[in-house]
Write a protein that holds these residues in place. Structure first.
Motif, mmCIF file in Angstrom:
data_model
loop_
_atom_site.group_PDB
_atom_site.id
_atom_site.type_symbol
_atom_site.label_atom_id
_atom_site.label_comp_id
_atom_site.label_asym_id
_atom_site.label_seq_id
_atom_site.Cartn_x
_atom_site.Cartn_y
_atom_site.Cartn_z
ATOM 1 N N ILE A 36 0.855 -1.193 0.000
ATOM 2 C CA ILE A 36 0.000 0.000 0.000
ATOM 3 C C ILE A 36 0.895 1.248 0.000
ATOM 4 O O ILE A 36 1.534 1.552 1.001
ATOM 5 C CB ILE A 36 -0.896 0.003 1.264
ATOM 6 N N PRO A 37 0.949 1.966 -1.134
ATOM 7 C CA PRO A 37 1.788 3.178 -1.143
ATOM 8 C C PRO A 37 1.155 4.285 -0.302
ATOM 9 O O PRO A 37 -0.066 4.412 -0.251
ATOM 10 C CB PRO A 37 1.814 3.575 -2.625
ATOM 11 N N CYS A 38 1.996 5.060 0.362
ATOM 12 C CA CYS A 38 1.538 6.188 1.179
ATOM 13 C C CYS A 38 2.478 7.349 0.921
ATOM 14 O O CYS A 38 3.606 7.136 0.493
ATOM 15 C CB CYS A 38 1.626 5.852 2.669
ATOM 16 N N HIS A 39 2.028 8.565 1.262
ATOM 17 C CA HIS A 39 2.914 9.699 0.923
ATOM 18 C C HIS A 39 4.121 9.779 1.840
ATOM 19 O O HIS A 39 5.150 10.298 1.459
ATOM 20 C CB HIS A 39 2.137 11.017 0.841
ATOM 21 N N ALA A 75 1.284 6.080 6.684
ATOM 22 C CA ALA A 75 1.144 4.627 6.834
ATOM 23 C C ALA A 75 0.729 4.307 8.275
ATOM 24 O O ALA A 75 -0.152 3.475 8.529
ATOM 25 C CB ALA A 75 2.458 3.937 6.482
ATOM 26 N N LEU A 88 -2.962 5.298 8.824
ATOM 27 C CA LEU A 88 -3.866 4.302 8.242
ATOM 28 C C LEU A 88 -3.963 3.071 9.138
ATOM 29 O O LEU A 88 -5.056 2.610 9.470
ATOM 30 C CB LEU A 88 -3.324 3.854 6.882
ATOM 31 N N PHE A 109 5.201 3.372 2.644
ATOM 32 C CA PHE A 109 4.251 2.301 2.325
ATOM 33 C C PHE A 109 3.969 1.435 3.540
ATOM 34 O O PHE A 109 4.664 1.499 4.555
ATOM 35 C CB PHE A 109 4.750 1.431 1.158
ATOM 36 N N THR A 150 -7.289 -0.490 2.429
ATOM 37 C CA THR A 150 -7.478 0.100 1.097
ATOM 38 C C THR A 150 -8.843 0.795 0.994
ATOM 39 O O THR A 150 -8.984 1.781 0.274
ATOM 40 C CB THR A 150 -7.297 -0.935 -0.031
ATOM 41 N N MET A 195 -8.096 4.106 2.763
ATOM 42 C CA MET A 195 -7.111 5.002 2.148
ATOM 43 C C MET A 195 -7.693 5.837 1.010
ATOM 44 O O MET A 195 -7.243 6.933 0.735
ATOM 45 C CB MET A 195 -5.874 4.236 1.667
ATOM 46 N N GLU A 252 -5.988 9.035 1.736
ATOM 47 C CA GLU A 252 -4.624 9.069 1.199
ATOM 48 C C GLU A 252 -4.595 9.011 -0.340
ATOM 49 O O GLU A 252 -3.781 9.680 -0.959
ATOM 50 C CB GLU A 252 -3.822 7.911 1.823
ATOM 51 N N PRO A 263 -5.662 2.930 -4.126
ATOM 52 C CA PRO A 263 -4.646 1.951 -3.679
ATOM 53 C C PRO A 263 -3.406 1.791 -4.562
ATOM 54 O O PRO A 263 -2.383 1.299 -4.091
ATOM 55 C CB PRO A 263 -5.419 0.627 -3.613
ATOM 56 N N GLY A 293 -1.624 5.745 -3.549
ATOM 57 C CA GLY A 293 -1.522 6.308 -2.200
ATOM 58 C C GLY A 293 -1.420 7.809 -2.314
ATOM 59 O O GLY A 293 -2.141 8.437 -3.082
#
Ligand code: F0G
Length: 467
Positions: free
Chosen positions: A97-100, A105, A108, A268, A281, A284, A288, A291, A294
């Protein structure tokens, strides 16, 4: 640790960014305008910025080239697939799961776990992990090993105290512990590494007690380098294989890729639990992003796919860790007590020891951080009672840090050893003037993560009379 010192930086410079040392009188003005909080200084007013190694890396030619390949499709981009493939390979998890960034992360994960009134255990929480736990009414509990406070230069001071951890689990039971975390390297105890043995022991206890076990992996490659150098049985293993073995021990990974992703933004979550993945997901999308991106652009994921591989390069890590050691030794020569051995990303000065005339309540670490700026235009970060202390929102207790540290973090591939020679010269001048350094007190502060935005003033300042 056996030294295999690189003769010099294992890269050459292709693009430069000018930096400037402001004259002293302007530095004096700037720090007053910033209310003695170095986070409030503007970057152009800083000569050498050692505030953090997060998001400050210099990218390689391959990363700049990868940027141009970014696929900015909203869903199912090629860049996500490239990023996902690399993350799965190194971190050995089904879902990515990519996140900024790292704290997104964390946000979430803590939003879907049931942490209210329950304990989150860690070798030592980093401040945002602690903040996210408390934000969801969870109770962060740290189990740093006893050696973490020792003056001996031991190799794995970042470890979890297994006995205390196991005892806590036995006392409180799995129902009260929604998550166990391990932070590698252990940032808050001086960037110290964790051994593979310790990770395996924690993993085994979690498995036996059915506790979800995640690794906060921001500096995983540096940690793996220390395992290779200092733990029996790993000398011949490539760094990547050590990482793969390490991540097989956990259920999930929290990653701030702004450190060992060698990127300026990104993070992530990676995990195996399908149900948890579905929950994350679903959430997010509203906080965010979709999916497959992210909070990131396609080009950011492309950069990370390259950076996560580059960071595993032995020559890069060897020079990196040796540069931290070189800098640490220079500071010791000048008479500054530091946390030994040096870790992978920063040198930590023990300001409590260095400035015994300033009580912890008056933040000796902050006093030293302010002085580094005043004396040499250098920015560092207090990691002591200003950052880690304050009022515990759960108990109302006034907390103090175990040690009053100042962190001088080394951005990756950014400064050369001559920059660190300059910082050591400034340290020399501070040492000869240390009796004159004063403490600080807080003028204004928010409740959580106060060090970022609080205003300070010299502790003995006399308030001007009203009227
Ligand atoms: N975990 C650890 C161990 C960290 O050191 C950090 C950030 C985070 C999580 C949060 O990640 O910044 O991407 O949201 N540490 C930075 C530092 C800020 O300076 O040590 P983030």
């Amino acid at each position: 640790m056996k030294r295999t010192r690189q003769p010099a930086e294992p890269y050459r410079i292709k693009s430069v960014e000018p930096i400037k040392l402001l004259p002293r009188h302007l530095r004096e003005e700037k720090i007053i305008q910033a209310n003695y909080n170095v986070f409030k200084l503007d970057a152009p007013d800083i000569y050498i910025d050692l505030l953090t190694d997060s998001g400050t890396s210099a990218m390689s030619i391959k990363q700049w080239a990868a940027l141009m390949l970014g696929d900015e499709s909203y869903a199912g981009s090629t860049s996500f697939r490239n990023f996902e493939r690399v993350v799965k390979d190194i971190f050995r998890k089904e879902y990515v799961i990519p996140c900024h960034q790292g704290r997104a992360a964390e946000h979430l994960l803590f939003s879907v776990l049931d942490t209210k009134g329950k304990y989150v255990l860690n070798n030592t929480h980093f401040d945002t992990t602690k903040g996210n736990t408390q934000h969801k009414q969870g109770i962060p509990v740290d189990f740093p090993c006893a050696e973490s406070m020792s003056a001996e230069p031991l190799p794995f001071k970042g470890n979890m105290d297994i006995e205390k951890f196991e005892q806590f689990v036995a006392e409180h039971g799995a129902g009260k512990i929604p998550l166990v975390l391990m932070t590698i390297t252990n940032n808050s105890v001086g960037g110290q590494p964790v051994s593979m043995k310790n990770i395996k022991e924690v993993s085994e206890i979690c498995y036996r007690n059915k506790l979800p076990f995640f690794i906060d992996s921001a500096r995983f490659a540096e940690n793996c380098f220390f395992i290779k150098k200092n733990e029996a049985g790993y000398a011949q293993k490539p760094i990547k294989e050590i990482a793969q073995e390490l991540f097989k021990q956990c259920d999930g990974v929290l990653m701030s890729a702004k450190k060992d992703g060698l990127a300026n933004i990104g993070g992530f979550l990676a995990l195996n639990d399908e149900k948890l993945y579905q929950q994350l997901t679903e959430l997010m999308v509203i906080i965010e992003g979709f999916p497959t991106y992210g909070g990131l652009a396609g080009r950011d994921m492309e950069i990370l796919a390259v950076g996560l591989e580059e960071v595993l390069d032995y020559d890069y890590l060897d020079f990196r860790v040796d540069q931290v050691r070189y800098f640490g030794e220079k500071l010791i020569e000048k008479g500054m007590p530091i946390v030994e051995p040096t870790g992978g990303n920063a040198v930590f000065i023990d300001a409590g020891k260095f400035l015994p005339h300033i009580p912890a309540e008056q933040f000796p670490g902050q006093s030293l951080a302010v002085e580094f700026y005043r004396e040499g235009g250098i920015r560092s970060a207090e990691i002591g009672s200003l950052m880690l202390g304050g009022i515990d929102p759960n108990t109302g207790e006034n907390l103090m840090a175990a040690r009053e540290l100042v962190r001088l973090a080394l951005p990756r591939r950014v400064y050369t050893n001559s920059h660190f020679d300059y910082v050591a010269e400034v340290a020399d001048r501070i040492v000869s003037n240390k009796e004159h350094l004063k403490g600080y007190k807080i003028k204004r502060a928010p409740e959580i993560l106060r060090h970022f935005t609080c205003d300070l003033q010299p502790a003995e300042a006399v308030m001007s009379p009203v009227g």
